[in-house]
Motif scaffolding. Structure first.
Motif, PDB file in Angstrom:
ATOM      1  N   ALA A   1       4.006  -3.283   6.937  1.00 39.79           N
ATOM      2  CA  ALA A   1       4.446  -4.278   7.914  1.00 39.79           C
ATOM      3  C   ALA A   1       5.543  -5.163   7.352  1.00 39.79           C
ATOM      4  O   ALA A   1       6.361  -5.707   8.100  1.00 39.79           O
ATOM      5  N   GLY A   2       5.600  -5.321   6.029  1.00 44.40           N
ATOM      6  CA  GLY A   2       6.641  -6.154   5.413  1.00 44.40           C
ATOM      7  C   GLY A   2       7.907  -5.398   5.118  1.00 44.40           C
ATOM      8  O   GLY A   2       8.804  -5.958   4.484  1.00 44.40           O
ATOM      9  N   GLY A   3       7.967  -4.141   5.475  1.00 44.04           N
ATOM     10  CA  GLY A   3       9.177  -3.353   5.222  1.00 44.04           C
ATOM     11  C   GLY A   3       9.239  -2.763   3.823  1.00 44.04           C
ATOM     12  O   GLY A   3      10.258  -2.199   3.445  1.00 44.04           O
ATOM     13  N   GLN A   4       8.153  -2.842   3.047  1.00 40.02           N
ATOM     14  CA  GLN A   4       8.126  -2.290   1.703  1.00 40.02           C
ATOM     15  C   GLN A   4       7.672  -0.820   1.754  1.00 40.02           C
ATOM     16  O   GLN A   4       6.822  -0.457   2.593  1.00 40.02           O
ATOM     17  N   ILE A   5       8.228  -0.039   0.869  1.00 39.50           N
ATOM     18  CA  ILE A   5       7.867   1.394   0.813  1.00 39.50           C
ATOM     19  C   ILE A   5       6.440   1.524   0.290  1.00 39.50           C
ATOM     20  O   ILE A   5       6.062   0.895  -0.704  1.00 39.50           O
ATOM     21  N   VAL A   6       5.652   2.364   0.962  1.00 37.61           N
ATOM     22  CA  VAL A   6       4.257   2.608   0.553  1.00 37.61           C
ATOM     23  C   VAL A   6       4.252   3.836  -0.367  1.00 37.61           C
ATOM     24  O   VAL A   6       4.662   4.925   0.048  1.00 37.61           O
ATOM     25  N   ARG A   7       3.792   3.634  -1.631  1.00 37.00           N
ATOM     26  CA  ARG A   7       3.734   4.728  -2.601  1.00 37.00           C
ATOM     27  C   ARG A   7       2.318   5.264  -2.796  1.00 37.00           C
ATOM     28  O   ARG A   7       2.159   6.388  -3.240  1.00 37.00           O
ATOM     29  N   HIS A   8       1.314   4.474  -2.541  1.00 33.21           N
ATOM     30  CA  HIS A   8      -0.077   4.899  -2.774  1.00 33.21           C
ATOM     31  C   HIS A   8      -0.914   4.602  -1.532  1.00 33.21           C
ATOM     32  O   HIS A   8      -0.714   3.551  -0.881  1.00 33.21           O
ATOM     33  N   ALA A   9      -1.846   5.444  -1.208  1.00 37.01           N
ATOM     34  CA  ALA A   9      -2.722   5.237  -0.058  1.00 37.01           C
ATOM     35  C   ALA A   9      -3.551   3.970  -0.224  1.00 37.01           C
ATOM     36  O   ALA A   9      -3.898   3.299   0.746  1.00 37.01           O
ATOM     37  N   ALA A  10      -3.831   3.634  -1.457  1.00 39.51           N
ATOM     38  CA  ALA A  10      -4.652   2.438  -1.693  1.00 39.51           C
ATOM     39  C   ALA A  10      -3.903   1.165  -1.343  1.00 39.51           C
ATOM     40  O   ALA A  10      -4.520   0.093  -1.209  1.00 39.51           O
ATOM     41  N   ASP A  11      -2.548   1.228  -1.190  1.00 37.26           N
ATOM     42  CA  ASP A  11      -1.772   0.032  -0.848  1.00 37.26           C
ATOM     43  C   ASP A  11      -1.910  -0.319   0.635  1.00 37.26           C
ATOM     44  O   ASP A  11      -1.434  -1.373   1.075  1.00 37.26           O
ATOM     45  N   VAL A  12      -2.517   0.541   1.467  1.00 40.02           N
ATOM     46  CA  VAL A  12      -2.641   0.292   2.914  1.00 40.02           C
ATOM     47  C   VAL A  12      -4.107   0.073   3.244  1.00 40.02           C
ATOM     48  O   VAL A  12      -4.957   0.916   2.905  1.00 40.02           O
ATOM     49  N   ALA A  13      -4.391  -1.057   3.851  1.00 39.80           N
ATOM     50  CA  ALA A  13      -5.778  -1.392   4.198  1.00 39.80           C
ATOM     51  C   ALA A  13      -6.231  -0.555   5.398  1.00 39.80           C
ATOM     52  O   ALA A  13      -5.413  -0.030   6.162  1.00 39.80           O
ATOM     53  N   LYS A  14      -7.529  -0.440   5.503  1.00 34.77           N
ATOM     54  CA  LYS A  14      -8.092   0.307   6.629  1.00 34.77           C
ATOM     55  C   LYS A  14      -7.710  -0.371   7.938  1.00 34.77           C
ATOM     56  O   LYS A  14      -7.857  -1.579   8.103  1.00 34.77           O
ATOM     57  N   GLY A  15      -7.167   0.422   8.906  1.00 35.62           N
ATOM     58  CA  GLY A  15      -6.764  -0.084  10.209  1.00 35.62           C
ATOM     59  C   GLY A  15      -5.379  -0.674  10.238  1.00 35.62           C
ATOM     60  O   GLY A  15      -4.894  -1.056  11.298  1.00 35.62           O
TER      61      GLY A  15
END
Length: 447
Positions: free
Chosen positions: A413-427
Protein backbone atom coordinates in the motif's frame (compact mmCIF):
# COMPACT_ATOMS: atom_id res chain seq x y z
CA UNK A 1 122.01 -124.23 27.59
CA UNK A 2 120.22 -123.65 30.93
CA UNK A 3 118.86 -120.13 31.52
CA UNK A 4 120.65 -119.83 34.84
CA UNK A 5 124.07 -120.06 33.15
CA UNK A 6 123.28 -117.32 30.53
CA UNK A 7 121.80 -114.65 32.86
CA UNK A 8 118.56 -114.63 30.78
CA UNK A 9 115.65 -113.08 32.77
CA UNK A 10 112.92 -115.57 33.59
CA UNK A 11 109.29 -114.24 33.21
CA UNK A 12 106.12 -115.48 34.75
CA UNK A 13 102.92 -115.68 32.65
CA UNK A 14 101.50 -112.63 34.41
CA UNK A 15 104.66 -110.56 33.93
CA UNK A 16 104.80 -111.61 30.28
CA UNK A 17 101.18 -110.62 29.70
CA UNK A 18 101.84 -107.33 31.48
CA UNK A 19 104.85 -106.68 29.22
CA UNK A 20 102.80 -107.50 26.11
CA UNK A 21 100.02 -105.14 27.26
CA UNK A 22 102.50 -102.26 27.62
CA UNK A 23 104.06 -102.97 24.25
CA UNK A 24 100.67 -103.03 22.53
CA UNK A 25 99.57 -99.81 24.26
CA UNK A 26 102.74 -98.04 23.13
CA UNK A 27 102.66 -99.35 19.56
CA UNK A 28 98.92 -99.04 18.92
CA UNK A 29 97.43 -96.33 21.17
CA UNK A 30 94.12 -96.07 19.23
CA UNK A 31 92.83 -97.80 16.09
CA UNK A 32 89.67 -97.86 13.95
CA UNK A 33 88.45 -101.34 13.04
CA UNK A 34 85.47 -102.37 10.90
CA UNK A 35 83.89 -105.81 11.04
CA UNK A 36 80.84 -107.97 11.67
CA UNK A 37 79.40 -108.42 15.17
CA UNK A 38 79.00 -111.91 16.61
CA UNK A 39 78.61 -113.54 20.04
CA UNK A 40 77.17 -110.28 21.42
CA UNK A 41 76.55 -110.40 25.19
CA UNK A 42 75.02 -107.77 27.52
CA UNK A 43 75.47 -108.75 31.19
CA UNK A 44 73.70 -106.90 34.01
CA UNK A 45 76.84 -104.84 34.63
CA UNK A 46 76.08 -102.75 31.53
CA UNK A 47 79.25 -103.82 29.71
CA UNK A 48 79.10 -105.29 26.21
CA UNK A 49 81.22 -108.24 25.09
CA UNK A 50 81.35 -109.38 21.50
CA UNK A 51 83.54 -110.72 18.70
CA UNK A 52 84.47 -108.61 15.68
CA UNK A 53 85.21 -110.71 12.59
CA UNK A 54 85.69 -110.69 8.86
CA UNK A 55 86.04 -113.52 6.33
CA UNK A 56 89.50 -114.63 7.59
CA UNK A 57 89.89 -113.64 11.24
CA UNK A 58 88.20 -112.55 14.43
CA UNK A 59 89.07 -110.68 17.63
CA UNK A 60 87.44 -110.46 21.02
CA UNK A 61 86.16 -107.01 22.09
CA UNK A 62 84.88 -105.39 25.26
CA UNK A 63 82.98 -102.11 25.62
CA UNK A 64 82.65 -100.97 29.20
CA UNK A 65 80.04 -98.79 30.79
CA UNK A 66 79.40 -95.81 30.37
CA UNK A 67 80.69 -95.90 26.76
CA UNK A 68 78.16 -98.61 26.04
CA UNK A 69 75.26 -96.36 27.07
CA UNK A 70 76.11 -93.52 24.68
CA UNK A 71 75.55 -95.38 21.43
CA UNK A 72 72.90 -94.05 19.03
CA UNK A 73 71.84 -97.49 17.82
CA UNK A 74 71.28 -101.00 19.18
CA UNK A 75 74.03 -103.42 18.06
CA UNK A 76 73.06 -106.97 17.10
CA UNK A 77 74.78 -110.09 15.74
CA UNK A 78 75.47 -109.88 12.03
CA UNK A 79 75.59 -106.04 11.98
CA UNK A 80 78.54 -104.36 10.27
CA UNK A 81 80.04 -101.83 12.69
CA UNK A 82 82.97 -99.41 12.92
CA UNK A 83 84.74 -99.16 16.31
CA UNK A 84 87.39 -96.91 17.80
CA UNK A 85 89.43 -98.95 20.31
CA UNK A 86 92.68 -99.51 22.17
CA UNK A 87 94.53 -102.76 21.58
CA UNK A 88 94.99 -104.65 24.84
CA UNK A 89 95.30 -108.07 26.44
CA UNK A 90 93.21 -109.81 29.04
CA UNK A 91 96.07 -110.73 31.37
CA UNK A 92 94.22 -113.41 33.31
CA UNK A 93 93.93 -115.59 30.24
CA UNK A 94 96.48 -113.99 27.94
CA UNK A 95 93.76 -113.27 25.37
CA UNK A 96 94.38 -110.48 22.87
CA UNK A 97 91.35 -108.09 22.68
CA UNK A 98 90.09 -104.62 21.78
CA UNK A 99 88.86 -102.18 24.44
CA UNK A 100 86.16 -100.28 22.50
CA UNK A 101 85.44 -96.64 23.33
CA UNK A 102 83.11 -95.81 20.42
CA UNK A 103 80.92 -97.85 18.06
CA UNK A 104 78.79 -96.79 15.10
CA UNK A 105 76.85 -98.50 12.38
CA UNK A 106 79.34 -98.97 9.54
CA UNK A 107 76.64 -98.40 6.95
CA UNK A 108 75.58 -95.13 8.62
CA UNK A 109 79.18 -94.07 8.98
CA UNK A 110 79.91 -94.60 5.31
CA UNK A 111 76.83 -92.70 4.34
CA UNK A 112 77.79 -89.88 6.68
CA UNK A 113 81.27 -89.69 5.18
CA UNK A 114 79.82 -89.64 1.68
CA UNK A 115 77.40 -86.91 2.81
CA UNK A 116 80.21 -84.78 4.27
CA UNK A 117 82.45 -85.23 1.21
CA UNK A 118 79.64 -84.31 -1.22
CA UNK A 119 78.59 -81.32 0.91
CA UNK A 120 82.16 -79.98 0.99
CA UNK A 121 82.65 -80.45 -2.75
CA UNK A 122 79.38 -78.79 -3.75
CA UNK A 123 80.03 -75.92 -1.34
CA UNK A 124 83.42 -75.37 -2.97
CA UNK A 125 81.72 -75.24 -6.39
CA UNK A 126 79.37 -72.53 -5.09
CA UNK A 127 76.07 -74.45 -5.26
CA UNK A 128 75.18 -73.28 -1.74
CA UNK A 129 76.05 -69.58 -2.26
CA UNK A 130 73.38 -67.10 -1.22
CA UNK A 131 73.96 -65.15 -4.43
CA UNK A 132 72.27 -67.98 -6.36
CA UNK A 133 69.20 -68.12 -4.09
CA UNK A 134 66.04 -66.91 -5.81
CA UNK A 135 63.31 -65.10 -3.88
CA UNK A 136 60.02 -66.89 -3.44
CA UNK A 137 56.87 -65.35 -4.94
CA UNK A 138 54.85 -63.40 -2.41
CA UNK A 139 51.57 -64.95 -3.60
CA UNK A 140 52.12 -68.33 -5.23
CA UNK A 141 49.18 -69.08 -7.50
CA UNK A 142 50.30 -72.64 -8.32
CA UNK A 143 52.61 -74.87 -6.28
CA UNK A 144 54.13 -78.17 -7.36
CA UNK A 145 54.82 -80.59 -4.47
CA UNK A 146 57.42 -83.24 -5.35
CA UNK A 147 56.92 -86.04 -2.83
CA UNK A 148 55.28 -89.40 -2.26
CA UNK A 149 51.57 -89.30 -3.08
CA UNK A 150 50.75 -91.53 -0.09
CA UNK A 151 53.11 -90.24 2.59
CA UNK A 152 52.29 -88.23 5.70
CA UNK A 153 54.22 -85.24 4.35
CA UNK A 154 51.76 -84.52 1.52
CA UNK A 155 48.81 -84.74 3.93
CA UNK A 156 50.43 -82.20 6.24
CA UNK A 157 51.27 -79.87 3.34
CA UNK A 158 47.77 -80.01 1.83
CA UNK A 159 46.18 -79.43 5.23
CA UNK A 160 48.25 -76.34 5.98
CA UNK A 161 47.88 -74.87 2.47
CA UNK A 162 44.11 -75.42 2.50
CA UNK A 163 43.79 -73.78 5.91
CA UNK A 164 46.04 -70.77 5.26
CA UNK A 165 45.33 -69.90 1.60
CA UNK A 166 42.84 -72.15 -0.23
CA UNK A 167 43.05 -69.99 -3.38
CA UNK A 168 46.43 -71.51 -4.24
CA UNK A 169 46.34 -74.44 -6.72
CA UNK A 170 48.43 -77.37 -5.52
CA UNK A 171 49.72 -80.08 -7.87
CA UNK A 172 51.10 -83.29 -6.36
CA UNK A 173 54.07 -84.47 -8.45
CA UNK A 174 54.52 -88.04 -7.20
CA UNK A 175 57.99 -89.59 -6.85
CA UNK A 176 59.45 -92.36 -4.66
CA UNK A 177 61.16 -90.67 -1.71
CA UNK A 178 63.07 -93.75 -0.55
CA UNK A 179 65.13 -96.45 -2.24
CA UNK A 180 67.63 -96.64 -5.09
CA UNK A 181 65.17 -95.38 -7.70
CA UNK A 182 64.40 -92.21 -5.71
CA UNK A 183 67.24 -89.90 -6.95
CA UNK A 184 66.59 -90.53 -10.65
CA UNK A 185 62.83 -90.06 -10.19
CA UNK A 186 63.31 -86.77 -8.32
CA UNK A 187 65.70 -85.45 -11.00
CA UNK A 188 63.26 -86.41 -13.77
CA UNK A 189 60.33 -84.73 -12.00
CA UNK A 190 62.32 -81.52 -11.41
CA UNK A 191 63.25 -81.38 -15.08
CA UNK A 192 59.67 -82.13 -16.15
CA UNK A 193 58.28 -79.37 -13.92
CA UNK A 194 60.78 -76.87 -15.33
CA UNK A 195 59.85 -77.78 -18.90
CA UNK A 196 56.15 -77.32 -18.12
CA UNK A 197 56.86 -73.94 -16.45
CA UNK A 198 53.36 -73.72 -14.93
CA UNK A 199 54.33 -73.50 -11.27
CA UNK A 200 55.40 -70.46 -9.31
CA UNK A 201 57.40 -72.55 -6.82
CA UNK A 202 58.32 -76.21 -6.25
CA UNK A 203 58.32 -77.93 -2.85
CA UNK A 204 60.62 -80.97 -2.46
CA UNK A 205 59.63 -82.77 0.72
CA UNK A 206 59.25 -85.98 2.73
CA UNK A 207 58.99 -87.02 6.36
CA UNK A 208 61.79 -88.01 8.69
CA UNK A 209 63.98 -91.08 8.47
CA UNK A 210 67.48 -92.42 8.78
CA UNK A 211 70.39 -91.20 6.71
CA UNK A 212 69.90 -94.23 4.47
CA UNK A 213 66.19 -93.36 4.06
CA UNK A 214 67.09 -89.83 2.98
CA UNK A 215 69.63 -90.94 0.37
CA UNK A 216 67.45 -89.64 -2.47
CA UNK A 217 67.81 -86.09 -1.11
CA UNK A 218 71.59 -86.39 -0.58
CA UNK A 219 72.31 -87.32 -4.18
CA UNK A 220 74.60 -85.17 -6.34
CA UNK A 221 72.34 -85.40 -9.40
CA UNK A 222 69.38 -84.18 -7.32
CA UNK A 223 71.47 -81.27 -5.98
CA UNK A 224 72.49 -80.19 -9.48
CA UNK A 225 68.92 -80.49 -10.77
CA UNK A 226 67.75 -78.18 -7.96
CA UNK A 227 70.55 -75.74 -8.74
CA UNK A 228 69.64 -75.75 -12.46
CA UNK A 229 65.93 -75.23 -11.82
CA UNK A 230 64.51 -71.97 -13.20
CA UNK A 231 61.61 -72.26 -10.75
CA UNK A 232 62.35 -71.49 -7.07
CA UNK A 233 62.69 -74.68 -5.00
CA UNK A 234 61.90 -75.11 -1.29
CA UNK A 235 63.35 -78.16 0.47
CA UNK A 236 61.67 -79.63 3.56
CA UNK A 237 63.18 -83.03 4.27
CA UNK A 238 62.77 -84.88 7.55
CA UNK A 239 62.50 -83.27 10.97
CA UNK A 240 63.94 -80.03 12.32
CA UNK A 241 67.25 -81.70 13.25
CA UNK A 242 67.65 -83.36 9.84
CA UNK A 243 69.70 -81.70 7.12
CA UNK A 244 70.09 -82.92 3.56
CA UNK A 245 72.11 -81.79 0.55
CA UNK A 246 68.87 -80.60 -1.07
CA UNK A 247 68.34 -78.29 1.94
CA UNK A 248 71.65 -76.54 1.30
CA UNK A 249 71.26 -76.10 -2.48
CA UNK A 250 67.56 -75.16 -2.46
CA UNK A 251 66.44 -71.54 -2.50
CA UNK A 252 64.88 -72.01 0.95
CA UNK A 253 65.10 -74.73 3.59
CA UNK A 254 62.13 -75.44 5.84
CA UNK A 255 62.49 -77.54 9.01
CA UNK A 256 59.36 -79.62 8.35
CA UNK A 257 56.79 -80.12 5.54
CA UNK A 258 54.18 -78.19 7.55
CA UNK A 259 56.59 -75.29 8.12
CA UNK A 260 57.33 -75.22 4.37
CA UNK A 261 53.62 -74.89 3.61
CA UNK A 262 53.37 -71.95 6.03
CA UNK A 263 56.34 -70.26 4.35
CA UNK A 264 54.93 -70.71 0.84
CA UNK A 265 51.55 -69.01 1.29
CA UNK A 266 50.32 -66.12 3.41
CA UNK A 267 47.67 -66.40 6.13
CA UNK A 268 44.36 -65.49 4.50
CA UNK A 269 42.90 -64.21 7.79
CA UNK A 270 45.87 -61.88 8.23
CA UNK A 271 45.53 -60.70 4.62
CA UNK A 272 41.84 -59.96 5.11
CA UNK A 273 42.67 -57.98 8.25
CA UNK A 274 45.31 -55.95 6.39
CA UNK A 275 42.91 -55.35 3.49
CA UNK A 276 40.26 -54.09 5.93
CA UNK A 277 42.80 -51.70 7.45
CA UNK A 278 43.72 -50.35 4.02
CA UNK A 279 40.03 -50.06 3.12
CA UNK A 280 39.42 -48.00 6.26
CA UNK A 281 42.40 -45.74 5.48
CA UNK A 282 41.18 -45.30 1.89
CA UNK A 283 37.68 -44.37 3.09
CA UNK A 284 39.20 -41.82 5.47
CA UNK A 285 41.29 -40.25 2.69
CA UNK A 286 38.31 -40.13 0.31
CA UNK A 287 36.19 -38.53 3.03
CA UNK A 288 38.76 -35.83 3.64
CA UNK A 289 39.07 -35.09 -0.08
CA UNK A 290 35.28 -34.92 -0.47
CA UNK A 291 35.08 -32.49 2.44
CA UNK A 292 37.77 -30.30 0.86
CA UNK A 293 35.96 -30.42 -2.51
CA UNK A 294 32.68 -29.44 -0.81
CA UNK A 295 34.34 -26.43 0.80
CA UNK A 296 35.79 -25.40 -2.57
CA UNK A 297 32.33 -25.64 -4.18
CA UNK A 298 30.84 -23.50 -1.41
CA UNK A 299 33.50 -20.87 -2.12
CA UNK A 300 32.70 -20.91 -5.84
CA UNK A 301 28.97 -20.59 -5.09
CA UNK A 302 29.61 -17.54 -2.94
CA UNK A 303 31.61 -15.95 -5.76
CA UNK A 304 28.82 -16.75 -8.23
CA UNK A 305 26.20 -15.16 -6.02
CA UNK A 306 28.31 -12.01 -5.74
CA UNK A 307 28.05 -11.70 -9.54
CA UNK A 308 24.27 -12.22 -9.86
CA UNK A 309 22.22 -10.19 -12.46
CA UNK A 310 20.99 -7.72 -9.83
CA UNK A 311 24.54 -6.67 -9.06
CA UNK A 312 25.37 -6.33 -12.75
CA UNK A 313 22.18 -4.27 -13.29
CA UNK A 314 23.20 -1.88 -10.51
CA UNK A 315 26.62 -1.49 -12.08
CA UNK A 316 25.01 -0.70 -15.51
CA UNK A 317 22.66 1.85 -13.95
CA UNK A 318 25.56 3.61 -12.29
CA UNK A 319 27.52 3.70 -15.53
CA UNK A 320 24.50 5.12 -17.42
CA UNK A 321 24.16 7.90 -14.87
CA UNK A 322 27.81 8.83 -15.31
CA UNK A 323 27.35 8.98 -19.09
CA UNK A 324 24.26 11.19 -18.75
CA UNK A 325 26.09 13.68 -16.53
CA UNK A 326 29.04 13.76 -18.93
CA UNK A 327 26.67 14.38 -21.88
CA UNK A 328 24.91 17.30 -20.19
CA UNK A 329 28.23 18.84 -19.26
CA UNK A 330 29.51 18.52 -22.81
CA UNK A 331 26.35 20.07 -24.36
CA UNK A 332 26.42 22.94 -21.90
CA UNK A 333 30.01 23.75 -22.81
CA UNK A 334 29.15 23.64 -26.53
CA UNK A 335 26.17 25.98 -26.09
CA UNK A 336 28.16 28.43 -24.04
CA UNK A 337 30.90 28.44 -26.64
CA UNK A 338 28.43 29.13 -29.46
CA UNK A 339 26.66 31.81 -27.44
CA UNK A 340 29.99 33.58 -26.89
CA UNK A 341 30.67 33.54 -30.61
CA UNK A 342 27.22 34.98 -31.26
CA UNK A 343 27.78 37.78 -28.83
CA UNK A 344 31.06 38.68 -30.51
CA UNK A 345 29.31 38.85 -33.86
CA UNK A 346 26.64 41.14 -32.46
CA UNK A 347 29.29 43.46 -31.08
CA UNK A 348 31.07 43.58 -34.41
CA UNK A 349 27.75 44.32 -36.13
CA UNK A 350 27.14 47.23 -33.86
CA UNK A 351 30.67 48.48 -34.42
CA UNK A 352 30.29 48.36 -38.26
CA UNK A 353 26.87 50.01 -38.56
CA UNK A 354 26.87 50.79 -42.28
CA UNK A 355 24.05 49.02 -44.11
CA UNK A 356 26.27 47.16 -46.52
CA UNK A 357 28.41 45.90 -43.80
CA UNK A 358 25.25 45.05 -41.94
CA UNK A 359 23.98 42.87 -44.82
CA UNK A 360 27.33 41.10 -45.01
CA UNK A 361 27.34 40.60 -41.35
CA UNK A 362 23.69 39.55 -41.41
CA UNK A 363 24.49 36.99 -44.08
CA UNK A 364 27.46 35.82 -42.07
CA UNK A 365 25.28 35.71 -39.01
CA UNK A 366 22.66 33.62 -40.77
CA UNK A 367 25.33 31.24 -42.00
CA UNK A 368 26.78 30.92 -38.58
CA UNK A 369 23.34 30.35 -37.07
CA UNK A 370 22.60 27.67 -39.67
CA UNK A 371 25.88 25.92 -39.01
CA UNK A 372 25.33 26.29 -35.29
CA UNK A 373 21.88 24.76 -35.46
CA UNK A 374 23.10 21.99 -37.76
CA UNK A 375 25.99 21.24 -35.44
CA UNK A 376 23.72 21.29 -32.42
CA UNK A 377 21.19 19.06 -34.15
CA UNK A 378 23.87 16.63 -35.26
CA UNK A 379 25.36 16.58 -31.80
CA UNK A 380 21.93 16.12 -30.26
CA UNK A 381 21.16 13.32 -32.74
CA UNK A 382 24.41 11.52 -31.92
CA UNK A 383 23.82 11.88 -28.20
CA UNK A 384 20.20 10.85 -28.60
CA UNK A 385 21.27 7.76 -30.55
CA UNK A 386 23.85 6.86 -27.91
CA UNK A 387 21.27 7.48 -25.20
CA UNK A 388 18.75 5.28 -27.03
CA UNK A 389 21.29 2.46 -27.30
CA UNK A 390 22.13 2.75 -23.62
CA UNK A 391 18.40 2.86 -22.79
CA UNK A 392 17.74 -0.29 -24.84
CA UNK A 393 20.67 -2.07 -23.15
CA UNK A 394 19.38 -0.94 -19.79
CA UNK A 395 15.89 -2.05 -20.68
CA UNK A 396 17.19 -5.47 -21.73
CA UNK A 397 18.49 -6.12 -18.23
CA UNK A 398 15.79 -4.09 -16.47
CA UNK A 399 13.23 -5.83 -14.28
CA UNK A 400 10.59 -4.18 -16.51
CA UNK A 401 11.78 -6.34 -19.41
CA UNK A 402 11.19 -9.35 -17.21
CA UNK A 403 7.48 -8.45 -17.22
CA UNK A 404 7.33 -9.40 -20.90
CA UNK A 405 8.15 -12.99 -19.89
CA UNK A 406 5.16 -13.29 -17.57
CA UNK A 407 6.63 -12.03 -14.29
CA UNK A 408 5.10 -9.31 -12.09
CA UNK A 409 6.36 -6.70 -9.57
CA UNK A 410 4.31 -6.53 -6.35
CA UNK A 411 3.93 -3.21 -4.40
CA UNK A 412 2.39 -2.79 -0.95
CA UNK A 413 0.00 0.00 0.00
CA UNK A 414 2.97 2.34 0.54
CA UNK A 415 4.34 1.74 -2.94
CA UNK A 416 7.28 -0.36 -1.69
CA UNK A 417 8.33 -3.49 -3.57
CA UNK A 418 7.32 -6.70 -1.77
CA UNK A 419 10.22 -9.22 -1.69
CA UNK A 420 8.96 -11.74 0.89
CA UNK A 421 5.49 -13.15 1.58
CA UNK A 422 6.03 -12.50 5.25
CA UNK A 423 6.13 -8.72 4.52
CA UNK A 424 2.35 -8.78 3.67
CA UNK A 425 -0.16 -9.21 6.47
CA UNK A 426 -3.12 -11.50 6.15
CA UNK A 427 -5.96 -9.73 4.27
CA UNK A 428 -3.74 -6.85 3.16
CA UNK A 429 -4.02 -5.53 -0.39
CA UNK A 430 -1.09 -5.33 -2.75
CA UNK A 431 -0.70 -4.08 -6.33
CA UNK A 432 0.90 -6.27 -9.00
CA UNK A 433 2.42 -4.48 -11.97
CA UNK A 434 2.17 -6.48 -15.19
CA UNK A 435 3.51 -5.73 -18.63
CA UNK A 436 0.26 -4.09 -19.75
CA UNK A 437 -1.14 -2.65 -16.52
CA UNK A 438 -1.74 -3.08 -12.78
CA UNK A 439 -3.79 -5.57 -10.77
CA UNK A 440 -4.94 -5.37 -7.18
CA UNK A 441 -4.52 -8.55 -5.04
CA UNK A 442 -5.42 -9.56 -1.50
CA UNK A 443 -3.43 -12.09 0.63
CA UNK A 444 -5.42 -15.04 1.98
CA UNK A 445 -4.38 -18.19 3.86
CA UNK A 446 -5.75 -20.49 1.20
CA UNK A 447 -3.07 -22.35 -0.76
Amino acid sequence: MPAATTNTPILTPSSLNHLVRDLLADALPMVWVEGELSNLARPASGHIYFTLKDARAQIRCAMFKPNSTWMKFHPADGMQVLVRARVGIYEARGDYQLIVEHMEDAGQGALQRQFDELKARLATEGLFDEAHKRPLPRFARRIGVITSATGAAIRDVLSVLGRRFPLTQVDVLPVPVQGKESPAAIVAMLQKANRAAIHDVLLLTRGGGSLEDLIGFNDEAVARAIYASTIPVVSAVGHEIDFSISDFVADLRAPTPSAAAELLVPDMDELLHRLQQRKDRLAHVIGRRMEASSQHLDHLLARLQSRRPQARLAQGRERLQRLRVALVQHLGQALRSRHAQLTQCELRLVAHHPQQHVRVLQHLLDEQQRRLHNGINQQLERRQSSLSLAGRALHAISPLATLDRGYAIVFDAGGQIVRHAADVAKGAEVTARLVDGHMRLRRTDQP
